[in-house]
Design a protein around this motif. Sequence first.
Motif: not given
Length: 260
Positions: A12-26, A111-123
Amino acid sequence: MKRFFLNIKKYFKYAVRSAKAELKSEVADSYLNWLWWVIEPFCFMLIYTFVFGVIFQNKTPYFASFIFVGLTVWEFFNRMVSGSVKLIIRNRDLVTKVYIPKYILLLSKSFTYLFKSGISFLIAFALMLYQHVPFRPHILLLFPIFMVLYVISFGIGLILMNFGVTVNDLSNLTNIALRMIFYLSGVFYDINQRLDGNLAHMLLRFNPVAFIMNELRKVMLYGTLPSWKGLGIWLAIGILLCALGVHMIHKNENSYAKVI
């Protein structure tokens, strides 16, 4: 499934770190950085609102918010499904050199898609405030409803990820299917208003994206309770899809490295 849950806990921790790294690289080389995650869905909402609200004079209440809720659901499902097909092949170096349960790759992506969906819900919430949509306690039901969408999307993604290793044309077939689902899901129109009773009933019963969109709009915009029976049925289907996908991956994952 016991092995699946043990692996989820372990990685699980690997998946979270990987998602954070991908979001930063985007957004690493972008001038607007993370603002693109706000600008992109907002611009699509403006386009659809203008075309279908102004030009075609759609009279659906709170139409801009109606569109945005639909887009948020669609974008999550579309990303999960389309992104899963070539996921193992795109991670060839990782798959061939280090052992990692292959569904962890999809978990990290989700996790990256959930993060972006969270932003969309805030909007969406900001847009609802602008349109004076009443905020009722029902709005909290968006969490279990979206969880059902997550389970369904994850299950479909697992199955496509497995077959995507060996079926070269699966990506093209998936894109065609997603395009059809998009137009049949009511992203920019109300299925109950635009289609006759039987057809609307069929789409809302057998198209999970249309069903989830409709239920989210009910609790977020119109303050009505969702169909608990329908959510229960689709949750059960999603769990079965996940179980099938996990079984396929456990059975075939040792051969992926040889194929790719």
